[in-house]
Enzyme design. Structure first.
Site, PDB file in Angstrom:
ATOM      1  CE1 TYR A  44      -4.735  -1.746   4.460  1.00 31.05           C
ATOM      2  CE2 TYR A  44      -3.615   0.337   4.067  1.00 31.05           C
ATOM      3  CZ  TYR A  44      -4.221  -0.806   3.581  1.00 31.05           C
ATOM      4  OH  TYR A  44      -4.301  -1.021   2.227  1.00 31.05           O
ATOM      5  CB  SER A  49      -0.864  -0.008   1.267  1.00 26.16           C
ATOM      6  OG  SER A  49      -1.341   1.275   1.577  1.00 26.16           O
TER       7      SER A  49
HETATM    8  P1  NDP Z   1     -11.716  -5.236  -0.903  1.00 22.63           P
HETATM    9  O1  NDP Z   1     -12.259  -4.921   0.448  1.00 22.63           O
HETATM   10  O2  NDP Z   1     -12.470  -4.852  -2.114  1.00 22.63           O
HETATM   11  O3  NDP Z   1     -11.364  -6.783  -0.987  1.00 22.63           O
HETATM   12  C1  NDP Z   1     -10.698  -7.422   0.068  1.00 22.63           C
HETATM   13  C2  NDP Z   1     -10.535  -8.881  -0.301  1.00 22.63           C
HETATM   14  O4  NDP Z   1      -9.849  -9.548   0.765  1.00 22.63           O
HETATM   15  C3  NDP Z   1     -11.858  -9.584  -0.500  1.00 22.63           C
HETATM   16  O5  NDP Z   1     -11.721 -10.467  -1.594  1.00 22.63           O
HETATM   17  C4  NDP Z   1     -12.053 -10.366   0.801  1.00 22.63           C
HETATM   18  O6  NDP Z   1     -12.813 -11.540   0.538  1.00 22.63           O
HETATM   19  C5  NDP Z   1     -10.611 -10.697   1.150  1.00 22.63           C
HETATM   20  N1  NDP Z   1     -10.395 -10.931   2.590  1.00 22.63           N
HETATM   21  C6  NDP Z   1     -10.472 -10.037   3.609  1.00 22.63           C
HETATM   22  N2  NDP Z   1     -10.250 -10.652   4.788  1.00 22.63           N
HETATM   23  C7  NDP Z   1     -10.034 -11.964   4.496  1.00 22.63           C
HETATM   24  C8  NDP Z   1      -9.774 -13.107   5.285  1.00 22.63           C
HETATM   25  N3  NDP Z   1      -9.678 -13.044   6.623  1.00 22.63           N
HETATM   26  N4  NDP Z   1      -9.596 -14.303   4.665  1.00 22.63           N
HETATM   27  C9  NDP Z   1      -9.686 -14.389   3.317  1.00 22.63           C
HETATM   28  N5  NDP Z   1      -9.923 -13.340   2.520  1.00 22.63           N
HETATM   29  C10 NDP Z   1     -10.115 -12.133   3.107  1.00 22.63           C
HETATM   30  O7  NDP Z   1     -10.265  -4.561  -0.884  1.00 22.63           O
HETATM   31  P2  NDP Z   1      -9.281  -4.141  -2.059  1.00 22.63           P
HETATM   32  O8  NDP Z   1      -9.509  -4.953  -3.259  1.00 22.63           O
HETATM   33  O9  NDP Z   1      -9.295  -2.685  -2.144  1.00 22.63           O
HETATM   34  O10 NDP Z   1      -7.892  -4.534  -1.382  1.00 22.63           O
HETATM   35  C11 NDP Z   1      -7.142  -5.673  -1.764  1.00 22.63           C
HETATM   36  C12 NDP Z   1      -5.729  -5.482  -1.243  1.00 22.63           C
HETATM   37  O11 NDP Z   1      -5.176  -4.295  -1.797  1.00 22.63           O
HETATM   38  C13 NDP Z   1      -5.655  -5.320   0.274  1.00 22.63           C
HETATM   39  O12 NDP Z   1      -4.496  -5.963   0.766  1.00 22.63           O
HETATM   40  C14 NDP Z   1      -5.530  -3.814   0.435  1.00 22.63           C
HETATM   41  O13 NDP Z   1      -4.890  -3.478   1.625  1.00 22.63           O
HETATM   42  C15 NDP Z   1      -4.692  -3.453  -0.768  1.00 22.63           C
HETATM   43  N6  NDP Z   1      -4.764  -2.070  -1.182  1.00 22.63           N
HETATM   44  C16 NDP Z   1      -5.933  -1.499  -1.604  1.00 22.63           C
HETATM   45  C17 NDP Z   1      -5.949  -0.185  -2.032  1.00 22.63           C
HETATM   46  C18 NDP Z   1      -7.177   0.482  -2.574  1.00 22.63           C
HETATM   47  O14 NDP Z   1      -7.118   1.691  -2.834  1.00 22.63           O
HETATM   48  N7  NDP Z   1      -8.279  -0.204  -2.744  1.00 22.63           N
HETATM   49  C19 NDP Z   1      -4.748   0.647  -1.997  1.00 22.63           C
HETATM   50  C20 NDP Z   1      -3.572  -0.058  -1.552  1.00 22.63           C
HETATM   51  C21 NDP Z   1      -3.599  -1.360  -1.156  1.00 22.63           C
HETATM   52  P3  NDP Z   1     -13.873 -12.130   1.643  1.00 22.63           P
HETATM   53  O15 NDP Z   1     -14.524 -10.965   2.305  1.00 22.63           O
HETATM   54  O16 NDP Z   1     -14.806 -12.994   0.832  1.00 22.63           O
HETATM   55  O17 NDP Z   1     -13.047 -12.953   2.580  1.00 22.63           O
END
Ligand code: NDP
Length: 253
Positions: A158, A145
């Site tokens: 985070y 991130s």
């Molecule tokens: P979303 O909230 O859209 O998606 C998060 C994903 O993580 C979902 O697929 C969710 O699936 C999964 N997830 C969360 N907790 C768990 C768990 N305990 N076990 C298994 N799966 C899990 O987030 P983003 O797509 O935005 O983020 C994805 C990654 O990118 C993250 O690591 C985030 O920190 C990083 N990021 C995002 C940014 C942004 O601007 N969006 C910027 C920088 C980094 P489910 O709920 O079905 O488990």
């Protein structure tokens, strides 16, 4: 030239591959030829992305998995092995964001964020190691991130977890280079997903981010696919321990 980026015959496991950035990366890898294992807690969301990958002509399975549980990660890899017999690419993408004033953050919040964003990554890498070492193309892509690079007063757990992602990446890159495994980190800028929905809806926050981002916009999840295909493919066989921003210039400014 295009064969450098060809992932045909490879199998990629994407944690959190059922939505947002994980889905964008997973379908990008599938578009380049990889078969997919999609991990997430929500089985219906897993199934939807599996269908999209199959529509691209790939083999794909979804596995319900909470990455905070080591046993569930091990079980998911066992299912992947029985289905595909191999694993070449691990994308550690699952993540959550939470925070508050640092002096008031409950220990449970710290544990949940570090457990999901950093400890789970360590466990998945350990479980994946024998598969990646056996592959001639072992690749790990960890999702960091901007807060891997910058401090964040409002989301300290985070930011701490994402800083750790960078050092986990570099340490594994050094340790596993002799095994022919490349370990790299993508640092997304502000991307339009569920995680950022609240910020997008808040006009002041949204404007502040747009003005801080040289490209003057949010990125789309699909825009992570190019960097992911590069880091998953032979094109990056001499690239390891790298932190690659995909952020419209945010980290450069
Ligand atoms: P979303 O909230 O859209 O998606 C998060 C994903 O993580 C979902 O697929 C969710 O699936 C999964 N997830 C969360 N907790 C768990 C768990 N305990 N076990 C298994 N799966 C899990 O987030 P983003 O797509 O935005 O983020 C994805 C990654 O990118 C993250 O690591 C985030 O920190 C990083 N990021 C995002 C940014 C942004 O601007 N969006 C910027 C920088 C980094 P489910 O709920 O079905 O488990």
């Amino acid at each position: 030239m295009s064969s450098l980026f060809d992932l045909s015959g490879r199998v990629a496991l994407v944690t959190g591959g059922n939505g947002g950035i994980g889905r964008g990366i997973a379908l990008g890898l599938a578009g380049a030829g990889a078969d997919l294992v999609i991990l997430g807690r929500d089985e219906a969301k897993n199934a939807a992305v599996v269908e999209e990958a199959r529509a691209l002509g790939r083999r794909a399975i979804g596995v319900a998995c909470d990455v905070r549980e080591r046993g569930q990660i091990e079980a998911a890899f066992a299912i992947a092995e029985s289905e595909f017999g191999r694993l070449d690419i691990l994308v550690n993408n699952a993540g959550i964001a939470a925070g508050g004033r640092p002096e008031e953050i409950p220990a449970e919040t710290w544990d949940a964020v570090l457990g999901t964003n950093l400890t789970a990554m360590f466990h998945a890498c350990q479980v994946a190691y024998p598969f990646l070492a056996a592959s001639e193309h072992g690749k790990v892509i960890n999702i960091g991130s901007e807060y891997s690079l910058f401090g964040a007063a409002g989301v300290l757990p985070y930011s701490a977890s994402k800083g750790g992602v960078v050092q986990l990446t570099k340490s594994l890159a050094v340790a596993w280079a002799r095994d022919g495994i490349q370990v790299n980190c993508i640092v997304p800028g502000w991307i339009r997903t569920e995680m950022t929905a609240g910020v997008q809806a808040n006009e002041r926050s949204y404007t502040r981010i747009i003005e801080r981002t040289p490209a003057r916009r949010f990125g789309e999840p699909e825009e992570l696919a190019g960097a992911a295909v590069f880091l998953a493919s032979e094109a990056s066989d001499f690239v390891t321990g790298v932190v690659l921003p995909v952020d419209g210039g945010y980290a450069a400014g």
